[in-house]
Motif scaffolding. Structure first.
Motif, PDB file in Angstrom:
ATOM      1  N   CYS A  92     -33.838  -1.388  64.197  1.00 40.13           N
ATOM      2  CA  CYS A  92     -33.588  -0.150  63.655  1.00 40.13           C
ATOM      3  C   CYS A  92     -33.754   1.270  64.712  1.00 40.13           C
ATOM      4  O   CYS A  92     -33.130   2.262  64.260  1.00 40.13           O
TER       5      CYS A  92
ATOM      6  N   SER B 239     -40.430  -3.736  55.816  1.00 36.98           N
ATOM      7  CA  SER B 239     -39.998  -3.624  57.255  1.00 36.98           C
ATOM      8  C   SER B 239     -38.509  -4.662  57.354  1.00 36.98           C
ATOM      9  O   SER B 239     -37.479  -3.929  57.681  1.00 36.98           O
ATOM     10  N   TYR B 240     -38.653  -5.787  56.690  1.00 35.96           N
ATOM     11  CA  TYR B 240     -37.587  -6.724  56.731  1.00 35.96           C
ATOM     12  C   TYR B 240     -36.366  -6.258  55.614  1.00 35.96           C
ATOM     13  O   TYR B 240     -35.312  -6.463  55.923  1.00 35.96           O
TER      14      TYR B 240
ATOM     15  N   GLN C 255     -35.660  -2.974  55.388  1.00 36.33           N
ATOM     16  CA  GLN C 255     -34.878  -1.906  56.370  1.00 36.33           C
ATOM     17  C   GLN C 255     -34.166  -2.772  57.511  1.00 36.33           C
ATOM     18  O   GLN C 255     -32.929  -2.373  57.794  1.00 36.33           O
TER      19      GLN C 255
ATOM     20  N   TYR D 285     -38.657  -4.383  63.437  1.00 39.30           N
ATOM     21  CA  TYR D 285     -38.260  -3.119  62.916  1.00 39.30           C
ATOM     22  C   TYR D 285     -37.493  -2.120  63.902  1.00 39.30           C
ATOM     23  O   TYR D 285     -36.711  -1.741  64.159  1.00 39.30           O
TER      24      TYR D 285
ATOM     25  N   ALA E 174     -43.436  -8.030  62.635  1.00 38.29           N
ATOM     26  CA  ALA E 174     -42.509  -7.189  61.858  1.00 38.29           C
ATOM     27  C   ALA E 174     -42.061  -5.906  62.266  1.00 38.29           C
ATOM     28  O   ALA E 174     -40.999  -5.381  62.302  1.00 38.29           O
ATOM     29  N   VAL E 175     -43.196  -5.326  62.659  1.00 34.99           N
ATOM     30  CA  VAL E 175     -43.078  -3.711  63.182  1.00 34.99           C
ATOM     31  C   VAL E 175     -42.320  -3.900  64.563  1.00 34.99           C
ATOM     32  O   VAL E 175     -41.275  -2.972  64.858  1.00 34.99           O
TER      33      VAL E 175
END
Length: 315
Positions: free
Chosen positions: A130, A220-221, A223, A126, A122-123
């Motif tokens: 992003c 995270s998701y 964002q 992200y 997830a990081v």
């Protein structure tokens, strides 16, 4: 109960795994889909590892984490399926006490490890979506290696109390486990002592370790989805969402059943035992089979490398 009976199971040398209680006559038939799942999981995860290792263009953070997930899935399969199939085929339910503790440790350790890997994935998604311009400078190879080591150490340390807590309890009721493999809560329920420490620690791992992982993933998701919906065109939104759609699906398939099963086992006492066991088996066995299929089908780079591999062999 007499003292002789109490001491008989205080430190049992073996436990007896029943497989799926109430469905013993169907064990051979149940073994067919389980064996199929095992074969697909082994083949699929080894294929993912082979493709990522041999394809230099896939040597990046997302694929390193995917390799960690594949290794974790292989260990989980190896920890549960062989013994389970021996019970189904040969009625070989006896397992050494130390082997039972070892199996329990590996099952829970690598389940927590998968939760940590999903946080790392997830990081990665992200940062990729992003803050794409800094992705290569933030998630460098040393940074990915540190994240991987942290995930492994955390899972190993968090689950380490399980076997020590289970070993200290006296087992004066029975040494029969109504499961096809050893898990923490099933062994705790056999003890004839105050096992609230084990139960509370198990809930701590579920809610404050894996639950915290789920919270970080959700943030995270959130964002990521905000960034996707802020894109100017529908095609751009769909293309960007496609890069994380498989991750999101796999993550939801991991956390929702995990929470459901844990709560079901502790609080739904009126549910038939064989239903508990079947649902738990499906949860432990399906993800290792589905992960390589999902990532193989939905990840363009892996799908393309796999097609080239088979095309080259057929040529």
């Amino acid at each position: 109960m007499s003292d002789s009976n109490i001491t008989e199971f205080t430190n049992p040398s073996t436990f007896i795994l029943l497989g799926i209680p109430g469905l013993e006559r169907a064990h051979v038939w149940i073994s067919i889909p389980f064996c199929t799942i095992y074969a697909i999981a082994i083949l699929g995860n080894f294929t993912i590892l082979f493709i990522v290792i041999t394809e230099l263009s896939l040597h990046g953070p997302m694929y390193y984490f995917l390799c960690m997930l594949a290794i974790s899935d292989l260990v989980l399969c190896r920890s549960t399926l062989p013994k389970m199939l021996s019970i189904f085929w040969f009625n070989s339910g006896e397992i050494n006490f130390s082997a039972c503790l070892t199996q329990m440790y590996f099952i829970h350790c690598f389940t927590v490890m998968e939760s940590g890997i999903f946080v790392a994935m997830a990081v990665d998604r992200y940062v990729s979506i992003c803050d794409p311009l800094r992705h290569s400078t933030i998630l460098t190879n040393p940074a990915v290696a540190k994240i991987g080591v942290a995930v492994v150490l955390r899972s190993g340390m968090v689950v380490l109390p399980y076997p020590f807590l289970v070993r200290q309890w006296p087992y004066c009721r029975t040494n029969i486990i109504p499961q096809p493999y050893c898990v923490h809560i099933a062994m705790v329920t056999l003890a004839c002592a105050d096992t609230r420490v084990s139960s509370y620690y198990g809930l701590f791992v579920i809610f404050f370790v894996m639950g915290l992982d789920g919270f970080f993933i959700a943030v995270s998701y959130t964002q990521i989805l905000r960034a996707i919906f802020s894109l100017p065109t529908k095609d751009a939104r769909l293309k960007t969402f496609g890069t994380c759609g498989s991750h999101l699906f796999v993550i939801l398939a991991f956390y929702i059943p995990s929470l459901f099963i844990s709560l079901l086992y502790r609080f739904a006492q009126n549910v038939p035992l064989h239903f508990h066991v079947l649902i738990a088996n499906v949860y432990h066995l399906l993800p290792p089979m589905l992960h390589p299929i999902i990532y193989g089908v939905r990840t363009r780079e892996i799908r393309g490398r796999l097609l080239r591999l088979f095309t080259h062999k057929g040529a």
